[in-house]
Write a protein that holds these residues in place. Structure first.
Motif, PDB file in Angstrom:
ATOM      1  N   MET A  85      -8.890  -3.844  20.532  1.00 40.49           N
ATOM      2  CA  MET A  85      -9.564  -5.104  20.840  1.00 40.49           C
ATOM      3  C   MET A  85      -9.864  -5.940  19.589  1.00 40.49           C
ATOM      4  SD  MET A  85      -9.412  -5.027  24.043  1.00 40.49           S
ATOM      5  CE  MET A  85     -10.400  -6.416  24.543  1.00 40.49           C
ATOM      6  N   ALA A  86      -9.250  -5.594  18.479  1.00 40.24           N
ATOM      7  CA  ALA A  86      -9.443  -6.370  17.249  1.00 40.24           C
ATOM      8  C   ALA A  86      -8.859  -7.771  17.439  1.00 40.24           C
ATOM      9  CB  ALA A  86      -8.770  -5.668  16.073  1.00 40.24           C
ATOM     10  N   PRO A  87      -9.413  -8.774  16.759  1.00 40.78           N
ATOM     11  CA  PRO A  87      -8.856 -10.127  16.851  1.00 40.78           C
ATOM     12  C   PRO A  87      -7.417 -10.160  16.341  1.00 40.78           C
ATOM     13  CG  PRO A  87     -10.957 -10.131  15.679  1.00 40.78           C
ATOM     14  CD  PRO A  87     -10.572  -8.701  15.894  1.00 40.78           C
ATOM     15  N   VAL A  88      -6.630 -11.113  16.822  1.00 40.44           N
ATOM     16  CA  VAL A  88      -5.209 -11.171  16.478  1.00 40.44           C
ATOM     17  C   VAL A  88      -4.956 -11.454  15.007  1.00 40.44           C
ATOM     18  CG1 VAL A  88      -4.512 -11.805  18.806  1.00 40.44           C
ATOM     19  CG2 VAL A  88      -5.006 -13.599  17.141  1.00 40.44           C
ATOM     20  N   ASN A  89      -5.963 -11.865  14.244  1.00 37.25           N
ATOM     21  CA  ASN A  89      -5.757 -12.106  12.819  1.00 37.25           C
ATOM     22  C   ASN A  89      -6.193 -10.914  11.966  1.00 37.25           C
ATOM     23  OD1 ASN A  89      -8.477 -12.548  13.354  1.00 37.25           O
ATOM     24  ND2 ASN A  89      -8.657 -14.239  11.910  1.00 37.25           N
ATOM     25  N   SER A  90      -6.335  -9.731  12.567  1.00 34.24           N
ATOM     26  CA  SER A  90      -6.689  -8.511  11.841  1.00 34.24           C
ATOM     27  C   SER A  90      -5.462  -7.955  11.129  1.00 34.24           C
ATOM     28  CB  SER A  90      -7.217  -7.449  12.803  1.00 34.24           C
ATOM     29  OG  SER A  90      -8.376  -7.906  13.459  1.00 34.24           O
ATOM     30  N   LEU A  91      -5.651  -7.456   9.910  1.00 33.36           N
ATOM     31  CA  LEU A  91      -4.544  -6.852   9.181  1.00 33.36           C
ATOM     32  C   LEU A  91      -3.970  -5.678   9.957  1.00 33.36           C
ATOM     33  CD1 LEU A  91      -5.956  -6.861   5.546  1.00 33.36           C
ATOM     34  CD2 LEU A  91      -4.270  -8.416   6.536  1.00 33.36           C
ATOM     35  N   GLY A  92      -2.662  -5.607  10.006  1.00 33.05           N
ATOM     36  CA  GLY A  92      -1.991  -4.509  10.683  1.00 33.05           C
ATOM     37  C   GLY A  92      -2.062  -4.581  12.198  1.00 33.05           C
ATOM     38  N   TYR A  93      -2.509  -5.718  12.738  1.00 34.73           N
ATOM     39  CA  TYR A  93      -2.668  -5.819  14.182  1.00 34.73           C
ATOM     40  C   TYR A  93      -1.323  -5.707  14.884  1.00 34.73           C
ATOM     41  CZ  TYR A  93      -4.549  -6.894  18.671  1.00 34.73           C
ATOM     42  OH  TYR A  93      -4.903  -6.789  19.972  1.00 34.73           O
ATOM     43  N   LEU A  94      -1.314  -5.095  16.038  1.00 26.77           N
ATOM     44  CA  LEU A  94      -0.100  -4.857  16.799  1.00 26.77           C
ATOM     45  C   LEU A  94       0.023  -5.849  17.946  1.00 26.77           C
ATOM     46  CD1 LEU A  94       2.306  -3.034  17.610  1.00 26.77           C
ATOM     47  CD2 LEU A  94       0.677  -1.740  18.968  1.00 26.77           C
ATOM     48  N   ARG A  95       1.182  -6.469  18.052  1.00 22.39           N
ATOM     49  CA  ARG A  95       1.498  -7.348  19.171  1.00 22.39           C
ATOM     50  C   ARG A  95       2.965  -7.164  19.512  1.00 22.39           C
ATOM     51  NH1 ARG A  95       5.158 -10.883  18.980  1.00 22.39           N
ATOM     52  NH2 ARG A  95       4.524 -12.016  17.159  1.00 22.39           N
ATOM     53  N   LEU A  96       3.274  -7.032  20.778  1.00 20.57           N
ATOM     54  CA  LEU A  96       4.653  -6.952  21.250  1.00 20.57           C
ATOM     55  C   LEU A  96       5.007  -8.275  21.902  1.00 20.57           C
ATOM     56  CD1 LEU A  96       4.450  -3.507  23.048  1.00 20.57           C
ATOM     57  CD2 LEU A  96       5.538  -3.962  20.866  1.00 20.57           C
TER      58      LEU A  96
END
Length: 157
Positions: A85-96
């Motif tokens: 649930m981290a914000p999308v601008n978090s380092l290493g964030y995962l998005r497909l």
């Protein structure tokens, strides 16, 4: 010594809390379950650095057979952090990101399966219609429907 050449991107991996729910969600998007197995013992821990481990793994594949998503549910050792649930601008964030052929129809089905819109559906320069959703377990998923021709400089992000 000869320089190594990249051959292919084999898969993307995600650790999930419920393998059954994740498989069901990604099947709704259009991926197919290729195989499901238990991976355990010392040898996988030598690769991951976690030591003795027990992990149930499901390999999902796109209908064209070229892209795979590896879903893993750790039995042991226990999960130590949760970044879903981290914000999308978090380092290493995962998005497909998935390219689909009928975004609205798929979006309707996914919202009925507890997915939530992150923002809104937008038209990107008449090339893509796209949106972000939070899917199963809060995972960030991008959906893009191609509207027009792509040039070599166009990138969906």
């Amino acid at each position: 010594m000869t320089k190594s050449n990249l051959i292919e991107m084999n898969n993307m991996g995600i650790v999930v809390a419920s393998l059954d729910k994740a498989i069901s969600f990604f099947e709704e998007i259009g991926l197919q379950l290729e195989r499901r197995t238990m991976v355990e013992g010392e040898w996988p821990g030598r690769v991951t650095g976690l030591g003795d481990q027990k992990v149930e793994v499901a390999m999902m594949v796109t209908s064209d057979g070229h892209s795979r998503l590896e879903l893993s549910q750790f039995i042991s050792p226990q999960v130590v952090a949760d970044y879903r649930m981290a914000p999308v601008n978090s380092l290493g964030y995962l998005r497909l990101m998935f390219r689909v052929d009928n975004l609205e129809e798929l979006l309707d089905r996914l919202l009925k399966q507890e997915a939530e819109m992150v923002g809104e559906v937008v038209n990107f320069e008449n090339v893509y219609k796209l949106c972000y959703i939070r899917g199963v377990e809060g995972l960030l998923i991008g959906l893009a429907e191609q509207l027009g021709d792509l040039t070599t400089n166009d990138i969906v992000e």
